[in-house]
Scaffold this active site. Structure first.
Site, PDB file in Angstrom:
ATOM      1  N   TYR A 151      14.325 -29.083 -27.492  1.00 36.78           N
ATOM      2  CA  TYR A 151      13.219 -28.432 -28.205  1.00 36.78           C
ATOM      3  C   TYR A 151      13.106 -28.991 -29.627  1.00 36.78           C
ATOM      4  CZ  TYR A 151      10.234 -24.933 -30.335  1.00 36.78           C
ATOM      5  OH  TYR A 151       9.202 -24.324 -31.021  1.00 36.78           O
ATOM      6  N   LYS A 155       9.988 -31.245 -31.310  1.00 43.39           N
ATOM      7  CA  LYS A 155       9.193 -30.852 -32.480  1.00 43.39           C
ATOM      8  C   LYS A 155       9.296 -31.897 -33.597  1.00 43.39           C
ATOM      9  CE  LYS A 155       7.415 -27.201 -30.665  1.00 43.39           C
ATOM     10  NZ  LYS A 155       5.976 -27.186 -30.318  1.00 43.39           N
TER      11      LYS A 155
HETATM   12  N1  NAP Z   1       7.230 -18.223 -31.754  1.00 39.68           N
HETATM   13  C1  NAP Z   1       7.966 -18.987 -32.540  1.00 39.68           C
HETATM   14  O1  NAP Z   1       8.975 -18.527 -33.147  1.00 39.68           O
HETATM   15  C2  NAP Z   1       7.561 -20.411 -32.795  1.00 39.68           C
HETATM   16  C3  NAP Z   1       8.064 -21.051 -33.946  1.00 39.68           C
HETATM   17  C4  NAP Z   1       7.705 -22.370 -34.185  1.00 39.68           C
HETATM   18  C5  NAP Z   1       6.850 -23.033 -33.317  1.00 39.68           C
HETATM   19  N2  NAP Z   1       6.378 -22.387 -32.216  1.00 39.68           N
HETATM   20  C6  NAP Z   1       5.481 -23.123 -31.303  1.00 39.68           C
HETATM   21  O2  NAP Z   1       4.249 -22.432 -31.231  1.00 39.68           O
HETATM   22  C7  NAP Z   1       3.585 -22.791 -30.023  1.00 39.68           C
HETATM   23  C8  NAP Z   1       3.055 -21.544 -29.357  1.00 39.68           C
HETATM   24  O3  NAP Z   1       4.151 -20.754 -28.940  1.00 39.68           O
HETATM   25  P1  NAP Z   1       4.175 -19.165 -29.045  1.00 39.68           P
HETATM   26  O4  NAP Z   1       5.191 -18.790 -30.028  1.00 39.68           O
HETATM   27  O5  NAP Z   1       2.802 -18.611 -29.183  1.00 39.68           O
HETATM   28  O6  NAP Z   1       4.803 -18.852 -27.597  1.00 39.68           O
HETATM   29  P2  NAP Z   1       4.210 -18.052 -26.330  1.00 39.68           P
HETATM   30  O7  NAP Z   1       3.751 -16.705 -26.741  1.00 39.68           O
HETATM   31  O8  NAP Z   1       5.284 -18.159 -25.303  1.00 39.68           O
HETATM   32  O9  NAP Z   1       2.950 -18.933 -25.889  1.00 39.68           O
HETATM   33  C9  NAP Z   1       3.101 -20.210 -25.313  1.00 39.68           C
HETATM   34  C10 NAP Z   1       1.767 -20.681 -24.762  1.00 39.68           C
HETATM   35  O10 NAP Z   1       1.967 -21.981 -24.183  1.00 39.68           O
HETATM   36  C11 NAP Z   1       1.409 -21.986 -22.887  1.00 39.68           C
HETATM   37  N3  NAP Z   1       2.139 -22.882 -21.986  1.00 39.68           N
HETATM   38  C12 NAP Z   1       3.473 -22.928 -21.759  1.00 39.68           C
HETATM   39  N4  NAP Z   1       3.752 -23.812 -20.783  1.00 39.68           N
HETATM   40  C13 NAP Z   1       2.559 -24.337 -20.382  1.00 39.68           C
HETATM   41  C14 NAP Z   1       2.174 -25.278 -19.395  1.00 39.68           C
HETATM   42  N5  NAP Z   1       3.076 -25.833 -18.570  1.00 39.68           N
HETATM   43  N6  NAP Z   1       0.862 -25.588 -19.268  1.00 39.68           N
HETATM   44  C15 NAP Z   1      -0.064 -25.010 -20.060  1.00 39.68           C
HETATM   45  N7  NAP Z   1       0.236 -24.098 -21.013  1.00 39.68           N
HETATM   46  C16 NAP Z   1       1.525 -23.761 -21.159  1.00 39.68           C
HETATM   47  C17 NAP Z   1       1.520 -20.536 -22.396  1.00 39.68           C
HETATM   48  O11 NAP Z   1       0.526 -20.271 -21.423  1.00 39.68           O
HETATM   49  P3  NAP Z   1       0.779 -20.017 -19.859  1.00 39.68           P
HETATM   50  O12 NAP Z   1       2.173 -19.467 -19.700  1.00 39.68           O
HETATM   51  O13 NAP Z   1      -0.295 -19.045 -19.477  1.00 39.68           O
HETATM   52  O14 NAP Z   1       0.591 -21.362 -19.241  1.00 39.68           O
HETATM   53  C18 NAP Z   1       1.246 -19.774 -23.681  1.00 39.68           C
HETATM   54  O15 NAP Z   1      -0.145 -19.591 -23.842  1.00 39.68           O
HETATM   55  C19 NAP Z   1       4.616 -23.583 -29.198  1.00 39.68           C
HETATM   56  O16 NAP Z   1       4.335 -24.955 -29.300  1.00 39.68           O
HETATM   57  C20 NAP Z   1       5.932 -23.242 -29.870  1.00 39.68           C
HETATM   58  O17 NAP Z   1       6.881 -24.253 -29.691  1.00 39.68           O
HETATM   59  C21 NAP Z   1       6.709 -21.090 -31.935  1.00 39.68           C
END
Ligand code: NAP
Length: 253
Positions: A151, A155
């Site tokens: 991961y 990033k």
């Molecule tokens: N939350 C944190 O602490 C955090 C911190 C830094 C960066 N981020 C980044 O922010 C971004 C969004 O994450 P989030 O925190 O909002 O997490 P989340 O609530 O788990 O949302 C992840 C999204 O990605 C989609 N996704 C996952 N696998 C997929 C696939 N195979 N095909 C298409 N869509 C897919 C999911 O949709 P479906 O499951 O419906 O496909 C969901 O809409 C990510 O890139 C994550 O790495 C998150």
């Protein structure tokens, strides 16, 4: 009216992007695997804000997922003025104990599909004045991360790639920004098996705050929401790498 393509719109940060862009009267193409969620969101956004939201189901873990999505967009004749590569996930554990298939799927979603979608849609973005790309990286991009090795590496790629594109496309009218949030409320922590970590036990930002910050600064190369996150990144730059990677490992042990 041109659309913003938003991947990972079915939850968390993506859903917050959808709401805030719709509030700004921006038409959207919502992308994820969970189609029912996207349909419900599209209906809600149309009713509340009067925008048009298209739904495209796509699995970006598939090698042809991004290309198929881009083909659908082009075949529909939709103009594109923005791309938010937000879909992504993590998986906590010792590298050799985690399923290889899931690690490779992570690289596909977080890295390869992000690159492919950007490549396929850039001609459409260049055709629109003032267009933008936001690639969702993470504060994880700035150091190595034991227990989340792939991961963190994914990033770091997103950050480096986005910074390079920011410079390359500077005079083309397409702004490229790497959004680097710290721990944020969403489904991410449970999906990544991280709910019991010190990282998610501490101060966790709301997805709405992260997105507000990102959209307000979408023409900046790197956007790190929150003073604490910026301080951690800046202090990390002054520290030897063996310290920053050990701290990251401690936060998610
Ligand atoms: N939350 C944190 O602490 C955090 C911190 C830094 C960066 N981020 C980044 O922010 C971004 C969004 O994450 P989030 O925190 O909002 O997490 P989340 O609530 O788990 O949302 C992840 C999204 O990605 C989609 N996704 C996952 N696998 C997929 C696939 N195979 N095909 C298409 N869509 C897919 C999911 O949709 P479906 O499951 O419906 O496909 C969901 O809409 C990510 O890139 C994550 O790495 C998150």
């Amino acid at each position: 009216m041109a659309y913003v393509v938003l991947t990972g719109a079915s939850a968390g940060i993506g859903e917050a992007f959808a709401h805030q862009l719709a509030q700004q009267k921006q038409d959207l193409i919502l992308v994820a695997r969970r189609e029912e969620r996207l349909q419900a969101l599209a209906t809600e956004l149309a009713d509340r804000y009067g925008i048009t939201a298209q739904v495209v189901k796509a699995d970006l873990a598939q090698t042809d997922g991004a290309a198929t999505l881009a083909e659908t967009i082009k075949a529909s004749g939709w103009a594109v003025c923005g791309l938010i590569n937000n879909a992504g996930f993590g998986d906590r554990g010792d590298f050799d104990q985690l399923a290889l298939e899931r690690q490779l799927a992570m690289i596909q979603v977080n890295v390869s599909s992000l690159v492919a979608l950007t490549w396929h849609l850039l001609p459409l973005l260049k055709a629109q004045a003032g267009s933008f790309i936001i690639n969702v990286a993470s504060t994880a991009a700035f150091q190595a991360g034991p227990k989340l090795a792939i991961y963190y590496a994914s990033k770091a790629f997103v950050l480096s790639f986005s910074e390079a594109l920011h410079e390359e496309l500077k005079h083309s009218g397409v702004a490229v920004s790497a959004l680097c949030p710290g721990a944020t409320e969403s489904e991410f922590a449970s999906e990544a098996n991280m709910t019991d970590t010190k990282l998610f036990d501490g101060s966790v930002m709301s997805a709405e705050t992260v997105v507000r910050h990102s959209l307000a600064h979408r023409r900046r190369a790197i956007v790190i929401p929150g003073l604490l996150n910026r301080l951690m990144v800046w202090s990390g730059k002054l520290s030897p790498r063996f310290i920053t990677r050990r701290i990251a490992g401690w936060l998610q042990a």
